[in-house]
Design a protein around this motif. Structure first.
Motif, mmCIF file in Angstrom:
data_model
loop_
_atom_site.group_PDB
_atom_site.id
_atom_site.type_symbol
_atom_site.label_atom_id
_atom_site.label_comp_id
_atom_site.label_asym_id
_atom_site.label_seq_id
_atom_site.Cartn_x
_atom_site.Cartn_y
_atom_site.Cartn_z
ATOM 1 N N PHE A 179 9.193 -12.249 -13.851
ATOM 2 C CA PHE A 179 10.336 -13.013 -14.325
ATOM 3 C C PHE A 179 10.461 -14.270 -13.476
ATOM 4 N N ALA A 180 10.653 -15.400 -14.130
ATOM 5 C CA ALA A 180 10.884 -16.668 -13.433
ATOM 6 C C ALA A 180 9.828 -16.943 -12.365
ATOM 7 N N GLY A 181 8.588 -16.626 -12.698
ATOM 8 C CA GLY A 181 7.496 -16.902 -11.788
ATOM 9 C C GLY A 181 7.370 -15.946 -10.619
ATOM 10 N N ARG A 182 8.164 -14.885 -10.616
ATOM 11 C CA ARG A 182 8.113 -13.910 -9.528
ATOM 12 C C ARG A 182 7.538 -12.603 -10.044
ATOM 13 N N THR A 183 6.695 -11.976 -9.230
ATOM 14 C CA THR A 183 6.138 -10.678 -9.579
ATOM 15 C C THR A 183 6.951 -9.586 -8.902
ATOM 16 N N PHE A 184 7.389 -8.628 -9.693
ATOM 17 C CA PHE A 184 8.163 -7.498 -9.189
ATOM 18 C C PHE A 184 7.287 -6.252 -9.266
ATOM 19 N N HIS A 185 7.041 -5.639 -8.124
ATOM 20 C CA HIS A 185 6.155 -4.481 -8.017
ATOM 21 C C HIS A 185 7.020 -3.217 -8.078
ATOM 22 N N ILE A 186 6.867 -2.469 -9.138
ATOM 23 C CA ILE A 186 7.745 -1.342 -9.437
ATOM 24 C C ILE A 186 6.980 -0.032 -9.244
ATOM 25 N N GLY A 187 7.595 0.931 -8.576
ATOM 26 C CA GLY A 187 6.947 2.220 -8.358
ATOM 27 C C GLY A 187 7.830 3.116 -7.527
ATOM 28 N N THR A 188 7.201 3.942 -6.682
ATOM 29 C CA THR A 188 7.949 4.813 -5.790
ATOM 30 C C THR A 188 7.413 4.669 -4.370
ATOM 31 N N MET A 189 8.291 4.889 -3.406
ATOM 32 C CA MET A 189 7.920 4.917 -1.991
ATOM 33 C C MET A 189 8.628 6.116 -1.378
ATOM 34 N N GLU A 190 7.850 6.981 -0.743
ATOM 35 C CA GLU A 190 8.408 8.228 -0.195
ATOM 36 C C GLU A 190 9.190 8.996 -1.256
ATOM 37 N N GLY A 191 8.697 8.919 -2.506
ATOM 38 C CA GLY A 191 9.304 9.658 -3.600
ATOM 39 C C GLY A 191 10.533 9.012 -4.214
ATOM 40 N N GLN A 192 10.935 7.859 -3.708
ATOM 41 C CA GLN A 192 12.130 7.193 -4.223
ATOM 42 C C GLN A 192 11.730 5.979 -5.073
ATOM 43 N N PRO A 193 12.427 5.745 -6.193
ATOM 44 C CA PRO A 193 12.099 4.590 -7.029
ATOM 45 C C PRO A 193 12.460 3.279 -6.332
ATOM 46 N N VAL A 194 11.498 2.381 -6.274
ATOM 47 C CA VAL A 194 11.709 1.102 -5.598
ATOM 48 C C VAL A 194 11.089 -0.024 -6.411
ATOM 49 N N VAL A 195 11.504 -1.224 -6.106
ATOM 50 C CA VAL A 195 10.821 -2.424 -6.561
ATOM 51 C C VAL A 195 10.680 -3.341 -5.365
ATOM 52 N N MET A 196 9.472 -3.832 -5.153
ATOM 53 C CA MET A 196 9.198 -4.735 -4.038
ATOM 54 C C MET A 196 8.900 -6.119 -4.591
ATOM 55 N N ALA A 247 9.874 3.380 5.717
ATOM 56 C CA ALA A 247 9.306 4.704 5.442
ATOM 57 C C ALA A 247 10.132 5.797 6.112
ATOM 58 N N THR A 248 10.570 5.535 7.330
ATOM 59 C CA THR A 248 11.400 6.517 8.040
ATOM 60 C C THR A 248 12.721 6.735 7.324
ATOM 61 N N TRP A 249 13.335 5.643 6.895
ATOM 62 C CA TRP A 249 14.613 5.737 6.178
ATOM 63 C C TRP A 249 14.463 6.480 4.849
ATOM 64 N N MET A 250 13.464 6.096 4.054
ATOM 65 C CA MET A 250 13.303 6.693 2.738
ATOM 66 C C MET A 250 12.867 8.147 2.774
ATOM 67 N N SER A 251 12.139 8.512 3.809
ATOM 68 C CA SER A 251 11.670 9.904 3.916
ATOM 69 C C SER A 251 12.761 10.843 4.395
ATOM 70 N N GLY A 252 13.871 10.245 4.893
ATOM 71 C CA GLY A 252 14.939 11.086 5.425
ATOM 72 C C GLY A 252 14.602 11.699 6.753
ATOM 73 N N ALA A 253 13.653 11.077 7.491
ATOM 74 C CA ALA A 253 13.225 11.632 8.771
ATOM 75 C C ALA A 253 14.303 11.564 9.837
ATOM 76 N N VAL A 254 15.255 10.645 9.678
ATOM 77 C CA VAL A 254 16.377 10.566 10.617
ATOM 78 C C VAL A 254 17.665 10.487 9.797
ATOM 79 N N PRO A 295 0.803 -1.235 0.000
ATOM 80 C CA PRO A 295 0.000 0.000 0.000
ATOM 81 C C PRO A 295 0.830 1.275 0.000
ATOM 82 N N ALA A 296 2.105 1.198 0.384
ATOM 83 C CA ALA A 296 2.971 2.380 0.383
ATOM 84 C C ALA A 296 3.586 2.651 -0.981
ATOM 85 N N LEU A 297 3.318 1.780 -1.956
ATOM 86 C CA LEU A 297 3.915 1.905 -3.281
ATOM 87 C C LEU A 297 3.046 2.780 -4.177
#
Length: 252
Positions: free
Chosen positions: A29-46, A244-251, A19-21
């Motif tokens: 790929f190879a039977g795995r789903t890669f969820h691509i988007g952004t989290m806290e404004g940063q490009p991520v894949v989950m 979320a704390t790490w990606m947002s730069g809160a600390v 839900p944060a994506l």
């Protein structure tokens, strides 16, 4: 901006993160789903790695080759081994080792054949940033998770630990097994089933990685008790809040 991979071993954790994506797309790929988007404004894949070293190694290789991620963060639960590593604590790996690797007498026990080493270090900057985020979240664990959930699992004043995490294709769930690991690897803080395989792949590719684990049990005869509920009520919440704390730069 370089893309970060967030890899979960279990479905419950991935479900808590998705839900944060934002700007969600997917690739398979190879039977795995890669969820691509952004989290806290940063490009991520989950993605879900699955359980065990082969599953983790396959997933890491796909991330690095097919999606070209620049950094990988592996999350999940682990059994506590080190003194004072309690249920509800968080461990940030600084080194990973395969505790079930034994090609002796051809090579020393634990050494990965043809590499000359048994311990694979995590990226120091990435690990330090996650440790700072984890410490911040643990200081607010009661309000983020709820005092009732913490009390249900006997969690009180959870702590952050950093050091050696060991991996193997076995769910360590007896006191005898955990004692044997402590005897062989006295500096091991926690045991799980994927991190060291990820470490070996990332070392081959020369890509930075980190492993962060929530301690779900003491890797003994009580290790199976309420494990799935712990993942949902505690570990998944920790992971979501720490990332979320790490990606947002809160600390810092």
């Amino acid at each position: 901006m370089s893309r970060i991979a967030i890899v979960s071993a279990m479905h419950q954790e991935l479900r808590a993160l998705l839900p944060a994506l934002d700007k969600h797309q997917s690739a398979t790929f190879a039977g795995r789903t890669f969820h691509i988007g952004t989290m806290e404004g940063q490009p991520v894949v989950m993605t879900l790695s699955g359980i065990g070293k082969v599953a983790a190694a396959t997933t890491a290789t796909l991330l690095l080759q097919e999606i070209d991620v620049q950094r990988i963060v592996f999350t999940g639960a682990a059994g506590g081994l080190g003194p004072g590593v309690r249920v509800g604590d968080v461990v940030v790996a600084r080194e990973l080792l395969q505790h079930d690797m034994d090609a002796s007498p051809l090579f020393p026990r634990f050494e990965v054949p043809l590499t000359g080493r048994s311990r694979f270090p995590t990226d120091p900057d990435l690990s330090a940033a996650l440790a700072s985020a984890a410490l911040h979240c643990l200081q607010h664990a009661a309000e983020r998770i709820g005092e009732t959930h913490l009390a249900d699992f006997g969690i009180d004043s959870p702590l952050l630990h950093q050091g050696l995490v060991v991996s193997g294709d076995r769910f360590v769930a007896t006191a005898a097994e955990s004692e044997a690991l402590r005897a062989a690897l006295p500096d091991a803080l926690a045991v799980e089933m994927e991190g060291a395989a990820l470490a070996q792949v990332c070392a081959d590719f020369g890509r930075p990685f980190a492993v962060i684990r929530t301690v779900s049990d003491r890797a003994d005869d009580s290790a199976h008790v309420d494990f799935n509920r712990f993942i949902v009520d505690v570990a998944s919440v920790y992971t979501r809040e720490i990332l979320a704390t790490w990606m947002s730069g809160a600390v810092e």
